[in-house]
Enzyme design. Structure first.
Site: not given
Length: 268
Positions: A90, A216, A244
């Protein structure tokens, strides 16, 4: 003050240190969230280093400045092993890309997990997060940190199998950790809003893997179409059912993709 790191040493049968693998976590998290996973999946083969981002986990926050991106990158470089395979998740993936671009001699291979070269939409980049969502988070963080973080932790697991059970487990884990303060949270959101690595990706020469979750809610798997254009030599893999936080929702599958990639590039 240096950023906090967790080192999980690993040695082969001849007591030689194994290659380095460094993990950089995402916004609102810290290294402990994936410490056990990293220890089980990678420590048998790699010397694993987990880095807490500035102001997250046990790391000190950095002062506000005119160049937050540069300050964070420099802080990460200070604690990065001299030569390492680099995995960023991320926000950590955005930063890992930048490290690979600026310090390619330090990065043996690059793994971009549930991340993107640009997080927010603009006229030429639609498969991403609306700037309004980031703005709403910045506004909400200034009012109440704990509830916003819990909302974000739950959001990341939406759509995954057994999402309710996973959300409960993640919130329980994170609630036992040191919650970050407003300043580092805002700095991280500014980086998510502003960082853009797209134009430079073709200059990367080290092996690169983009590993995306099928479910996600923040980064659609269709972004692989953009990645093929931006970095034609990179590998792009979709984790079936992945959220995610794929190391949380699909820990075995996520580790297998990473280990297969690392094994293929272990000679580098």
């Amino acid at each position: 003050m240096k950023l906090n790191t967790i080192t999980i040493p690993s040695f082969d049968q001849n007591q030689n240190a194994n290659p380095n693998l460094t993990l950089i976590h995402g916004w609102g998290a810290e290294s402990r969230v994936w410490e056990q996973w990293a220890k089980e999946k990678f420590a048998p083969f790699y010397t694993v280093t987990l880095i807490d981002l500035p102001g997250f986990g046990e790391s000190p926050a950095l002062p506000n400045s005119q160049n937050i991106e540069n300050d964070w990158i420099q802080a990460l470089i200070e604690v990065l092993p001299e030569k390492t395979h680099l995995l960023g998740w991320s926000l950590g993936g955005l930063l890992a890309q930048k490290i690979a671009l600026q310090f390619p001699e330090k990065v043996q291979s690059l793994i971009c997990l549930a991340t993107t070269p640009r997080f927010t939409q603009n006229d030429g980049w639609q498969r991403s997060i609306s700037p309004k969502i980031i703005g709403d988070f910045i506004q909400a963080i200034s009012i109440e940190v704990s509830s916003v973080l819990k909302k974000f932790w739950r959001l990341q697991l939406q759509g995954s199998e057994n999402s309710r059970g996973l959300m409960k487990e993640l919130v329980q884990h994170m609630s036992k950790r040191n919650l970050p303060k407003i300043r580092p949270l805002n700095q991280g959101l500014i980086l998510l809003k502003d960082m853009d690595n797209r134009a430079q990706l073709k200059t990367l020469t080290m092996p690169t893997l983009w590993l995306l979750g099928e479910r996600d809610p923040l980064i659609p798997q269709d972004i692989r179409l953009n990645l093929v254009e931006l970095q034609p030599m990179a590998q792009v893999q979709i984790i079936p059912g992945g959220s995610h936080i794929p190391f949380f929702s699909q820990p075995d599958e996520t580790a297998r993709f990473i280990l297969d990639f690392l094994t293929t590039n272990s000679h580098l």
